[in-house]
Design an enzyme around this catalytic site. Structure first.
Site, PDB file in Angstrom:
ATOM      1  N   ILE A  21      24.353  46.802 -25.360  1.00  0.00           N
ATOM      2  CA  ILE A  21      24.509  45.576 -24.550  1.00  0.00           C
ATOM      3  C   ILE A  21      23.514  45.572 -23.397  1.00  0.00           C
ATOM      4  O   ILE A  21      22.846  44.557 -23.159  1.00  0.00           O
ATOM      5  CB  ILE A  21      25.967  45.437 -24.048  1.00  0.00           C
ATOM      6  CG1 ILE A  21      26.910  45.271 -25.240  1.00  0.00           C
ATOM      7  CG2 ILE A  21      26.096  44.256 -23.087  1.00  0.00           C
ATOM      8  CD1 ILE A  21      28.388  45.340 -24.912  1.00  0.00           C
ATOM      9  N   THR A  39      30.659  43.170 -16.841  1.00  0.00           N
ATOM     10  CA  THR A  39      31.209  42.708 -18.129  1.00  0.00           C
ATOM     11  C   THR A  39      31.622  43.913 -18.965  1.00  0.00           C
ATOM     12  O   THR A  39      31.785  43.791 -20.179  1.00  0.00           O
ATOM     13  CB  THR A  39      30.170  41.881 -18.919  1.00  0.00           C
ATOM     14  OG1 THR A  39      28.987  42.683 -19.072  1.00  0.00           O
ATOM     15  CG2 THR A  39      29.826  40.573 -18.255  1.00  0.00           C
ATOM     16  N   SER A  40      31.780  45.074 -18.317  1.00  0.00           N
ATOM     17  CA  SER A  40      32.026  46.281 -19.115  1.00  0.00           C
ATOM     18  C   SER A  40      33.504  46.676 -19.129  1.00  0.00           C
ATOM     19  O   SER A  40      34.209  46.381 -20.098  1.00  0.00           O
ATOM     20  CB  SER A  40      31.134  47.416 -18.619  1.00  0.00           C
ATOM     21  OG  SER A  40      31.052  48.396 -19.608  1.00  0.00           O
ATOM     22  N   ARG A  41      33.973  47.328 -18.083  1.00  0.00           N
ATOM     23  CA  ARG A  41      35.393  47.646 -17.954  1.00  0.00           C
ATOM     24  C   ARG A  41      35.776  47.561 -16.482  1.00  0.00           C
ATOM     25  O   ARG A  41      35.020  47.990 -15.613  1.00  0.00           O
ATOM     26  CB  ARG A  41      35.717  49.054 -18.490  1.00  0.00           C
ATOM     27  CG  ARG A  41      35.765  49.154 -20.022  1.00  0.00           C
ATOM     28  CD  ARG A  41      36.930  48.372 -20.634  1.00  0.00           C
ATOM     29  NE  ARG A  41      36.975  48.478 -22.090  1.00  0.00           N
ATOM     30  CZ  ARG A  41      36.392  47.613 -22.932  1.00  0.00           C
ATOM     31  NH1 ARG A  41      35.719  46.582 -22.469  1.00  0.00           N
ATOM     32  NH2 ARG A  41      36.513  47.776 -24.237  1.00  0.00           N
ATOM     33  N   GLU A  74      43.785  44.272 -15.490  1.00  0.00           N
ATOM     34  CA  GLU A  74      43.764  43.064 -16.314  1.00  0.00           C
ATOM     35  C   GLU A  74      44.859  43.021 -17.364  1.00  0.00           C
ATOM     36  O   GLU A  74      45.240  41.945 -17.822  1.00  0.00           O
ATOM     37  CB  GLU A  74      42.385  42.883 -16.987  1.00  0.00           C
ATOM     38  CG  GLU A  74      42.061  43.899 -18.064  1.00  0.00           C
ATOM     39  CD  GLU A  74      40.719  43.619 -18.744  1.00  0.00           C
ATOM     40  OE1 GLU A  74      39.719  43.439 -18.041  1.00  0.00           O
ATOM     41  OE2 GLU A  74      40.693  43.586 -19.994  1.00  0.00           O
ATOM     42  N   HIS A 116      37.974  38.423 -19.679  1.00  0.00           N
ATOM     43  CA  HIS A 116      37.510  39.272 -20.788  1.00  0.00           C
ATOM     44  C   HIS A 116      37.092  38.419 -21.995  1.00  0.00           C
ATOM     45  O   HIS A 116      37.567  38.621 -23.111  1.00  0.00           O
ATOM     46  CB  HIS A 116      38.596  40.288 -21.181  1.00  0.00           C
ATOM     47  CG  HIS A 116      38.018  41.567 -21.708  1.00  0.00           C
ATOM     48  ND1 HIS A 116      38.440  42.810 -21.312  1.00  0.00           N
ATOM     49  CD2 HIS A 116      37.025  41.799 -22.610  1.00  0.00           C
ATOM     50  CE1 HIS A 116      37.751  43.742 -21.952  1.00  0.00           C
ATOM     51  NE2 HIS A 116      36.885  43.149 -22.748  1.00  0.00           N
ATOM     52  N   GLN A 117      36.226  37.456 -21.740  1.00  0.00           N
ATOM     53  CA  GLN A 117      35.801  36.563 -22.812  1.00  0.00           C
ATOM     54  C   GLN A 117      34.351  36.784 -23.226  1.00  0.00           C
ATOM     55  O   GLN A 117      33.834  36.059 -24.075  1.00  0.00           O
ATOM     56  CB  GLN A 117      35.990  35.094 -22.396  1.00  0.00           C
ATOM     57  CG  GLN A 117      34.978  34.596 -21.364  1.00  0.00           C
ATOM     58  CD  GLN A 117      35.114  33.117 -21.063  1.00  0.00           C
ATOM     59  OE1 GLN A 117      35.990  32.712 -20.316  1.00  0.00           O
ATOM     60  NE2 GLN A 117      34.249  32.283 -21.629  1.00  0.00           N
ATOM     61  N   ALA A 118      33.689  37.808 -22.625  1.00  0.00           N
ATOM     62  CA  ALA A 118      32.263  37.997 -22.914  1.00  0.00           C
ATOM     63  C   ALA A 118      32.022  38.186 -24.415  1.00  0.00           C
ATOM     64  O   ALA A 118      31.026  37.722 -24.961  1.00  0.00           O
ATOM     65  CB  ALA A 118      31.711  39.182 -22.134  1.00  0.00           C
TER      66      ALA A 118
END
Ligand code: NAI
Length: 335
Positions: A161, A238-240, A269, A301-303
């Protein structure tokens, strides 16, 4: 060794779109699929009684205690329908003779493009402009952004990524500096400069996190690393969620050290994301504080969530299970 004619698969944390994709691609496999809306954890693990496989996602918690239950009731395989596996205790899985497979790379473009969407939205405030214009407000006041061209982007983690994100940002004319525990020579030849982590913190106008969550990376963004950063830095995650110490980030936003924060993932989350809580009283004080800042953008969390990625996730997950069923090599096993 396993040899099941009729694999029985319990799919946890199911949303309507998961079921839709699994039913579509299961036609050729004819696995027995049961869909559970609930997440997998110690309190729900017994639902997997009679199943060979549990299929899970990012917020199912498969710790030592859950694995003990899964092993007792005869589950032999955990099929993660995601890339990250920080939510599964891999050592305990091995001790319990349960194999773990994942989908290592389904669409790095999906996540990289979403990271860029967060940057562009935070910078050019298109979300605010959209609402303003709908209300007949054509003013530009406070909508000023900055050119990405010529800015320095710091990328932490240059795997699938991170590397894809770098290629996207190159198109904007950005300078890329990076930190990873192993350097990618191909990226160096594209002009990426690898630096020590602290140097990346010091010199980045925008920082984007693309490393996995583990004991070395947990809270990599904290009070000390934030202190090293440029005033007004933009941080994108966008990872964790737990890569960022949320309380420290809030402090950085309050004292204006952090100029923009874009997150698709959040430490707590699992109690919030993927659910419609619009009629509930949200109890999480930290996310409420984050939501109150005008320069914070949160997506839930929609990436990963593109058609291409959903195709790939579902196909690979079913292939992983098929390999297990046929005693073939598990090429996507997490060891
Ligand atoms: P990858 O395994 O291809 O790349 C991870 C990179 O991080 C590797 O180059 C590795 O050497 C590096 N790394 C490991 N430890 C590090 C450390 N301590 N410091 C700096 N770099 C380190 O993984 P990929 O596919 O690029 O995914 C990255 C992460 O993105 C996943 O672990 C997952 O948490 C997250 N993700 C988020 C999604 C979303 O929808 N928001 C979807 C998919 C993945």
């Amino acid at each position: 060794m396993a040899n099941y004619n009729h694999m029985r698969i319990a799919v946890f944390s199911t949303k309507s779109y998961d079921q839709e994709y699994f039913e579509k691609y299961n036609e050729e496999h004819e696995f027995h699929l049961s869909f559970f809306e609930t997440a997998l954890n110690t309190s729900t693990a017994n639902l997997a009684t009679g199943f060979d496989v549990v299929c899970i996602f990012v917020n199912d918690l498969v710790d030592k205690a859950t694995l003990k239950i899964l092993s007792t009731i005869g589950v032999k395989l955990i099929a993660l329908r995601c890339a990250g596996y920080n939510n599964v205790d891999i050592k305990s899985a091995k001790l319990n003779n349960i194999k773990v497979v994942r989908v290592p790379a389904y669409s790095p473009e999906a996540v990289a493009e979403h990271a860029m969407a967060l940057i562009l939205t935070l910078n050019r405030k298109t979300h605010k402009a959209y609402n303003r214009v709908r209300e007949g407000n054509f003013s530009l006041k406070n909508l000023i952004g900055f050119n990405l061209h010529g800015k320095t982007i710091g990328v932490i983690g240059t795997g699938q990524i991170g590397a894809t994100f770098i290629k996207v940002t190159k198109g904007f004319g950005c300078k890329i500096i990076a930190f990873d525990i192993s350097e990618n020579e191909k990226l160096v030849s594209l002009g990426v400069e690898y630096l020590d982590l602290d140097e990346v913190f010091k010199h980045s106008d925008i920082l984007s996190l693309h490393c996995p969550l583990n004991q070395h990376t947990q809270h990599i963004i904290n009070e000390n690393s934030i202190a090293l950063m440029k005033d007004g830095v933009m941080i994108i995650n966008t990872s964790r969620g737990a890569l960022i110490n949320t309380a420290d980030a809030i402090e950085g936003l309050i004292n204006k050290k952090i100029g923009y924060l874009g997150i698709d993932v959040y430490e707590q989350e699992e109690n919030l994301f993927f659910e419609d809580l619009s009629e509930h009283i949200i109890q999480d004080e930290l996310i409420l504080r984050l939501m109150s800042f005008p320069n914070v953008l949160i997506t839930s969390h929609q990436a990963y969530f593109t058609k291409e990625a959903m195709d790939e996730i579902t196909l690979t997950t079913l292939e992983n299970i098929k390999s297990f069923k046929n005693n073939l090599e598990l090429k996507n096993e997490v060891k």
